[in-house]
Enzyme design. Structure first.
Site, PDB file in Angstrom:
ATOM      1  N   GLU A  54      -5.278   3.277   6.247  1.00 56.61           N
ATOM      2  CA  GLU A  54      -5.046   3.199   4.949  1.00 56.61           C
ATOM      3  C   GLU A  54      -5.645   4.578   4.441  1.00 56.61           C
ATOM      4  OE1 GLU A  54      -5.687  -0.562   2.783  1.00 56.61           O
ATOM      5  OE2 GLU A  54      -6.391   0.754   1.121  1.00 56.61           O
ATOM      6  N   SER A  69     -11.047  -1.318   3.245  1.00 56.65           N
ATOM      7  CA  SER A  69     -10.200  -1.321   4.439  1.00 56.65           C
ATOM      8  C   SER A  69      -9.902   0.029   5.179  1.00 56.65           C
ATOM      9  CB  SER A  69      -8.914  -2.092   4.279  1.00 56.65           C
ATOM     10  OG  SER A  69      -9.079  -3.462   3.689  1.00 56.65           O
ATOM     11  N   ARG A  79       0.831  -1.147  -0.077  1.00 49.77           N
ATOM     12  CA  ARG A  79      -0.150   0.069   0.040  1.00 49.77           C
ATOM     13  C   ARG A  79       0.812   1.244  -0.028  1.00 49.77           C
ATOM     14  NH1 ARG A  79      -3.033  -3.814  -0.561  1.00 49.77           N
ATOM     15  NH2 ARG A  79      -5.117  -3.817   0.151  1.00 49.77           N
TER      16      ARG A  79
END
Ligand code: FAD
Ligand code: EPU
Length: 346
Positions: A339, A243, A166
Site C-alpha cells: 500500500e 498497513s 485504497r
C-alpha cells in the site's frame, strides 16, 4: 512560501527515514503554488517533482534529487447546507484527523470511523483512506486540483474520481504525480448514523457499556481511537506507515484452498466470487509477526505493519518487505501488493 535547500526529510515521513531533498517548497495558497510553478518551469524543470502530505504512506529509498511540494492550505469553508447535510471545502494541507474532530464538533457526521488516521486531507482524497467499514471517498463530493504541468485548475466530481479500495484516479499511471490537490469538498450528514458493522466495534461498545441507542459521534471516535492505539504503533515513537500491504482480494476458490488447512481463516466478502483475506493474518501464519530483519521489523501486535526499529534505511524496510512477500507467496501462493508508495531508486 518557504523554500529550503538540501532539506532533511526525516520529519516529513513517518518511517523516519533520514534522506534529503534538493528543494522543499511549502506553500500556503493556490497563488503561491502557481507562482512557484512558473519559476519551476522556467528555471528547474529538469528536476523531478513530488507532492507529499504528512509522509505517512511513503518509503524513501534514496535522497530525492528534485523538488518536494508541501501544502499548507489550511482554510475550511462551508459551501452550502440544508437540514440534512453540509458541503464543506477543506484545504489540502489540513490534518485529516483535525478535520474529523472539527466536523464532529460542528455536528457534521460520516468521518468518525476514520479517526486518528495520520496525514492530510489532500492525501486522503488520493489514497481513499479507509477504516472500520468506511472510506473517505464515500463522502468526497469533488476535488480541486492544479495541474503541475501547465497550472490549470480543474474540479473533479465524485464520479470522475473512481474510488475503490485504497484507490482513486490519482493513483492511475496516467494521472499519478501530475496534479496538486488544493481543496477537497466533503458532503457530511447532519444526523448521526453510526456505522458499526466492522468486526469488533459492537463488542467494544458492549465492553464499555455504551448502548448503541445513546451512542454519540464523539464516543464512537473515542472507541476508534482507543482500538487503534492498542494495535498500531505511534509513528512519533516507532517509525511506520500503517498497513504496509493491502489486503489481497482473491477468488472464493483460493479461499477454499486456504480453508482446507486453516478452517478458521478470516475473510471479508467482497462479492459473490471474491473475498478479502487479511494480509496481517497471512503474514502471521508465515511466521513473521514480531520478527526482525536488521533494523526493520514486523510489528508484534499487528503483522501488517512494518516498523523502523531505529536507524533503518528505506532499503532495509524494502528488504523486509520482499522477504515477507516471498514467504507469503511460498506458503499461500498469494502475492502481497504494497500500500506504501516507494520513492526513489532501489
Ligand atoms: P503522503 O504519505 O505524504 O502521500 C500519499 C500520497 O498522496 C502520495 O502519492 C503523494 O504524492 C500524494 N499527495 C499528498 N498530498 C497531495 C496533494 N496535496 N496533492 C496531490 N497529491 C498529494 N491509511 C488508511 O487508509 N487507513 C488507516 O487506517 C491507516 N492507518 C494508518 C496508521 C498509521 C500509524 C500510519 C502511519 C498510516 C496509516 N494509514 C492508513 C496510511 C496513511 O495515513 C494514509 O495513506 C494517508 O492518507 C497518507 O497521508 P499523508 O498526508 O501522510 O500522505
Ligand atoms: N490479523 C492477524 N494477525 C495480525 C493482524 C491481523 O491474524 O497480526 C487478522 C485478525 O483475524 C483480524 C484481521 O486480520 O481480525 C483484521 O485485522 P485488523 O482489524 O487489524 O485490520 P486489517 O485488515 O489488518 C485494515 C486496514 C487498516 C484499517 C483496519 C481497520 C488495510 C490494508 N488495512 O487492517 O488500515 O485501519 O483495517 O479498518 O486495508 C492502513 O491502511 O494503513 C491501515 C492501518
Amino acid at each position: 512560501m518557504e523554500i529550503q535547500r538540501n532539506c532533511s526529510l526525516k520529519e516529513y515521513n513517518t518511517f523516519g527515514i533520514d534522506v534529503a531533498a534538493h528543494l522543499l517548497v511549502k506553500y500556503g495558497s493556490v497563488d503561491e503554488l502557481l507562482s512557484f510553478m512558473t519559476q519551476y518551469h522556467s528555471e528547474m524543470n529538469h528536476l523531478p517533482l513530488l507532492h507529499i502530505g504528512g509522509g505517512s504512506n511513503l518509503l524513501f529509498l534514496s535522497d530525492y534529487p528534485g523538488v518536494i511540494l508541501f501544502s499548507e492550505i489550511n482554510d475550511i469553508n462551508v459551501l452550502s447546507e440544508d437540514g440534512d447535510s453540509v458541503l464543506v471545502s477543506v484545504g489540502a494541507g489540513v490534518t485529516h484527523d483535525d478535520f474529523v474532530q472539527y466536523a464532529i464538533q460542528h455536528g457534521w457526521y460520516g468521518l468518525e470511523n476514520l479517526s486518528l488516521i495520520p496525514g492530510q486531507v489532500g492525501s486522503s482524497a488520493v489514497q481513499n483512506i479507509g477504516a472500520y467499514g468506511v472510506e473517505a471517498g464515500d463522502m468526497i463530493k469533488s476535488v480541486q486540483t492544479i495541474s503541475l504541468e501547465d497550472g490549470t485548475g480543474r474540479v473533479w466530481n465524485h464520479n470522475e474520481l473512481y474510488y475503490s479500495y485504497r484507490h482513486s484516479i490519482f493513483k492511475d499511471e496516467t494521472y499519478r504525480g501530475k496534479y496538486a490537490i488544493s481543496y477537497v469538498v466533503f458532503q457530511l450528514k447532519k444526523h448521526f448514523t453510526p456505522c458499526l458493522n466492522y468486526g469488533g466495534l459492537k463488542s467494544s461498545l458492549q465492553q464499555k457499556q455504551i448502548s448503541e441507542e445513546t451512542l454519540t459521534a464523539s464516543q464512537l471516535r473515542d472507541v476508534i481511537i482507543e482500538t487503534r492505539e492498542n494495535k498500531l504503533p505511534d509513528p512519533k515513537v516507532t517509525g511506520n506507515a500503517g498497513s504496509f500491504f493491502m489486503n489481497p482480494i482473491v477468488s472464493v476458490d483460493v479461499l477454499h484452498q486456504i480453508q482446507e488447512h486453516y478452517p478458521n481463516a478470516p475473510f471479508y466478502e467482497v462479492d459473490a466470487e471474491h473475498v478479502k483475506v487479511p494480509a496481517g493474518w497471512l503474514i502471521e501464519q508465515s511466521g513473521w509477526k514480531g520478527k526482525a530483519l536488521g533494523p526493520a521489523a514486523v510489528h508484534d501486535k499487528q503483522a501488517l505493519v512494518l516498523v523502523n526499529k531505529g536507524g533503518a534505511t528505506g532499503k532495509d524496510i524494502l528488504a523486509l518487505c520482499q522477504a515477507v512477500q516471498q514467504s507469503v507467496s511460498e506458503k499461500f501462493g498469494i502475492r502481497l501488493s504494497p500500500e506504501v508508495n516507494f520513492i526513489g531508486e532501489v
